[in-house]
Motif scaffolding. Structure first.
Motif, short mmCIF file in Angstrom:
data_model
loop_
_atom_site.label_atom_id
_atom_site.label_comp_id
_atom_site.label_asym_id
_atom_site.label_seq_id
_atom_site.Cartn_x
_atom_site.Cartn_y
_atom_site.Cartn_z
N GLU A 186 -27.50 -31.63 -34.31
CA GLU A 186 -27.96 -32.58 -35.30
C GLU A 186 -28.38 -33.92 -34.70
OE1 GLU A 186 -28.60 -31.58 -38.29
OE2 GLU A 186 -27.79 -29.63 -37.71
N GLU A 187 -27.70 -34.34 -33.64
CA GLU A 187 -27.98 -35.64 -33.04
C GLU A 187 -29.13 -35.59 -32.03
OE1 GLU A 187 -24.26 -36.76 -31.36
OE2 GLU A 187 -23.25 -36.85 -33.33
N LYS A 188 -29.49 -34.37 -31.59
CA LYS A 188 -30.50 -34.26 -30.54
C LYS A 188 -31.53 -33.18 -30.82
CE LYS A 188 -30.71 -33.88 -25.47
NZ LYS A 188 -29.86 -33.86 -24.25
N TYR A 189 -31.12 -31.93 -30.82
CA TYR A 189 -32.08 -30.83 -30.76
C TYR A 189 -32.88 -30.60 -32.03
CZ TYR A 189 -30.49 -29.67 -26.11
OH TYR A 189 -30.22 -29.72 -24.77
N ARG A 190 -32.43 -31.10 -33.17
CA ARG A 190 -33.24 -30.98 -34.40
C ARG A 190 -34.04 -32.25 -34.68
NH1 ARG A 190 -32.23 -26.18 -36.80
NH2 ARG A 190 -30.08 -25.44 -36.85
N ARG A 191 -33.95 -33.23 -33.84
CA ARG A 191 -34.55 -34.53 -34.12
C ARG A 191 -35.97 -34.63 -33.53
NH1 ARG A 191 -31.50 -38.57 -36.07
NH2 ARG A 191 -32.81 -40.14 -35.05
N TRP A 192 -36.89 -35.19 -34.32
CA TRP A 192 -38.26 -35.43 -33.86
C TRP A 192 -38.24 -36.30 -32.61
CZ3 TRP A 192 -41.33 -39.59 -32.87
CH2 TRP A 192 -42.71 -39.38 -32.81
N ASP A 193 -37.33 -37.28 -32.57
CA ASP A 193 -37.27 -38.21 -31.45
C ASP A 193 -37.11 -37.48 -30.12
OD1 ASP A 193 -37.08 -39.77 -33.69
OD2 ASP A 193 -35.63 -41.16 -32.83
N TRP A 194 -36.34 -36.39 -30.12
CA TRP A 194 -36.11 -35.63 -28.89
C TRP A 194 -37.27 -34.67 -28.63
CZ3 TRP A 194 -33.93 -35.28 -24.37
CH2 TRP A 194 -33.85 -34.05 -23.71
N ASN A 195 -37.68 -33.92 -29.62
CA ASN A 195 -38.65 -32.85 -29.42
C ASN A 195 -40.09 -33.34 -29.26
OD1 ASN A 195 -36.69 -30.78 -29.60
ND2 ASN A 195 -36.68 -30.99 -31.81
N TYR A 196 -40.42 -34.46 -29.91
CA TYR A 196 -41.77 -35.02 -29.82
C TYR A 196 -41.76 -36.42 -29.22
CZ TYR A 196 -43.67 -31.24 -32.72
OH TYR A 196 -44.08 -30.01 -33.19
N GLY A 197 -40.85 -37.25 -29.71
CA GLY A 197 -40.84 -38.66 -29.31
C GLY A 197 -40.52 -38.90 -27.85
N ARG A 198 -39.84 -37.95 -27.21
CA ARG A 198 -39.52 -38.11 -25.80
C ARG A 198 -40.72 -37.85 -24.88
NH1 ARG A 198 -34.34 -38.53 -23.42
NH2 ARG A 198 -35.54 -38.18 -21.53
N SER A 199 -41.86 -37.52 -25.48
CA SER A 199 -43.07 -37.30 -24.68
C SER A 199 -43.45 -38.58 -23.94
CB SER A 199 -44.23 -36.88 -25.58
OG SER A 199 -43.98 -35.63 -26.19
N PRO A 200 -44.02 -38.45 -22.75
CA PRO A 200 -44.50 -39.65 -22.04
C PRO A 200 -45.59 -40.34 -22.84
CG PRO A 200 -44.51 -37.70 -20.62
CD PRO A 200 -44.28 -37.22 -22.01
N ALA A 201 -45.86 -41.60 -22.51
CA ALA A 201 -46.97 -42.32 -23.15
C ALA A 201 -48.27 -41.54 -22.94
CB ALA A 201 -47.08 -43.72 -22.57
N PHE A 202 -49.14 -41.58 -23.96
CA PHE A 202 -50.41 -40.86 -23.82
C PHE A 202 -51.49 -41.51 -24.68
CE2 PHE A 202 -47.92 -38.81 -27.14
CZ PHE A 202 -48.81 -38.56 -28.16
N PRO A 260 -33.04 -21.54 -31.81
CA PRO A 260 -33.23 -22.16 -30.50
C PRO A 260 -32.57 -23.53 -30.37
CG PRO A 260 -35.26 -22.23 -31.76
CD PRO A 260 -34.32 -21.34 -32.51
N HIS A 261 -32.49 -24.28 -31.48
CA HIS A 261 -31.83 -25.58 -31.43
C HIS A 261 -30.36 -25.41 -31.04
CE1 HIS A 261 -35.04 -25.72 -34.54
NE2 HIS A 261 -35.31 -26.90 -34.01
#
Length: 335
Positions: free
Chosen positions: A231-247, A12-13
């Motif tokens: 590698e720079e986006k779709y496998r990165r935690w920053d994109w898949n989790y870290g881009r979540s809104p504040a909660f 999927p990545h």
């Protein structure tokens, strides 16, 4: 319309990177069609809080991928029994949020196969009162795509478990998915059909006899760009989790040492901004040490474990199991 061959990729990545690359880099003025099949995965909408959508412990145990897409809408489950389609075209205000225009050719092919599919609501294809496809869109100033799922023979038990949220009192500004009654298309067919065979039937219907079917094959340059995006986006935690809104999260659990109540504020970007610990436990050392150790830490189980590795929890809370304590901060609720 030109058909894009994804060469049988099921990661999927990679498939989401192919889609983004094509919408951004293939020539304007052409319409394209991409089909792809993903290994078991949860695909998160662009504006969603990932943790609010998934049952993380179950996903980890099952080896299910979690990937954020660039389009809006809700979280969906993909596996080898699900076929994804993506229509790419030049941007038009008349096409924006006009899901029916893109879904109609698919519906017509399904109808020809004896499936009484129709568009209902804003962006769903249904048979009766059961959803068999959801659609979402992405647009830039020049190009756009409309993509969707086709539940052919998906493991629906995985859908209910992988998307079953298990964390208490998550409050965020993300767009929460609504769950609809779903069904597999195979239920409405006279005979079983593999996902690849289903794809070929759709292609035959979308490019009937007499209609030329051009195929675009990704070049070495395309693949270099796609792999870099993976590698720079779709496998990165920053994109898949870290881009979540504040909660904000509130987690409470009863231990032998007493009740421990965690309140966490996680800012956009996925790091812990503030922590408060309450409860009726007895401890020698101030819990502010634990609170301060977690501030600035990425809200990820491994990162939390690493931040607390050097702490003697007994000195702060009394008799608590370290694994259960980590689960209190980040993990499934008690059943």
């Amino acid at each position: 319309m030109i058909y894009i061959d994804n060469e049988g990729v099921t990661d999927p990545h990679v498939n989401l990177a192919i889609e983004e690359h094509c919408i951004r880099h293939l020539p304007e003025g052409e319409d394209y069609l991409l089909f792809y099949i993903n290994a078991p995965s949860i695909i998160i909408g662009r504006n969603q809080n990932t943790l609010e959508e998934i049952h993380q412990a179950y996903i980890d145990a099952q080896g299910i991928h979690v990937v954020r897409r660039i389009s809006g809408g809700g979280a969906v489950y993909h596996d080898h029994g699900n076929l994804n389609f993506s229509f790419m075209t030049d941007f038009s205000k008349n096409k924006l949020n006009n899901f029916k225009e893109f879904a109609t050719p698919i519906i017509e092919v399904l109808n020809g196969m004896g499936v009484a599919a129709e568009m209902k609501g804003r962006n769903d294809i249904v048979v009766g009162d059961k959803k068999i496809s959801g659609n979402a869109q992405f647009s830039s100033t020049k190009r756009m795509f409309n993509h969707g799922t086709l539940l052919l023979d998906c493991d629906l038990s995985q859908v209910s478990q992988a998307l079953d949220v298990k964390m208490t009192k998550i409050q965020s500004k993300g767009h929460k998915s609504s769950r609809a009654r779903v069904a597999n298309i195979v239920e409405f067919l006279d005979a079983p059909l593999s996902t690849e065979a289903f794809k070929e039937k759709l292609l035959a219907g979308l490019f009937p006899a007499g209609v030329e079917r051009q195929t675009y094959r990704l070049t070495a340059e395309d693949w270099a760009s796609i792999n870099a995006l993976v590698e720079e986006k779709y496998r990165r935690w920053d994109w898949n989790y870290g881009r979540s809104p504040a909660f904000d999260i509130q987690r409470t659990r009863h231990f032998a040492a007493g009740i421990i109540d965690f309140r966490l504020k996680v800012k956009r970007g996925g790091t812990v901004e503030n922590v408060k610990i309450y409860g009726d436990f007895f401890g020698q050392r101030p819990v502010s040490d634990i609170e301060n150790a977690l501030i600035g830490v990425r809200y990820d189980k491994d990162e939390i474990e690493a931040a607390l590795k050097g702490f003697d929890l007994y000195a702060y809370f009394g008799d608590v199991d370290r694994g259960e304590f980590i689960d209190l901060i980040y993990g499934p609720d008690e059943v």
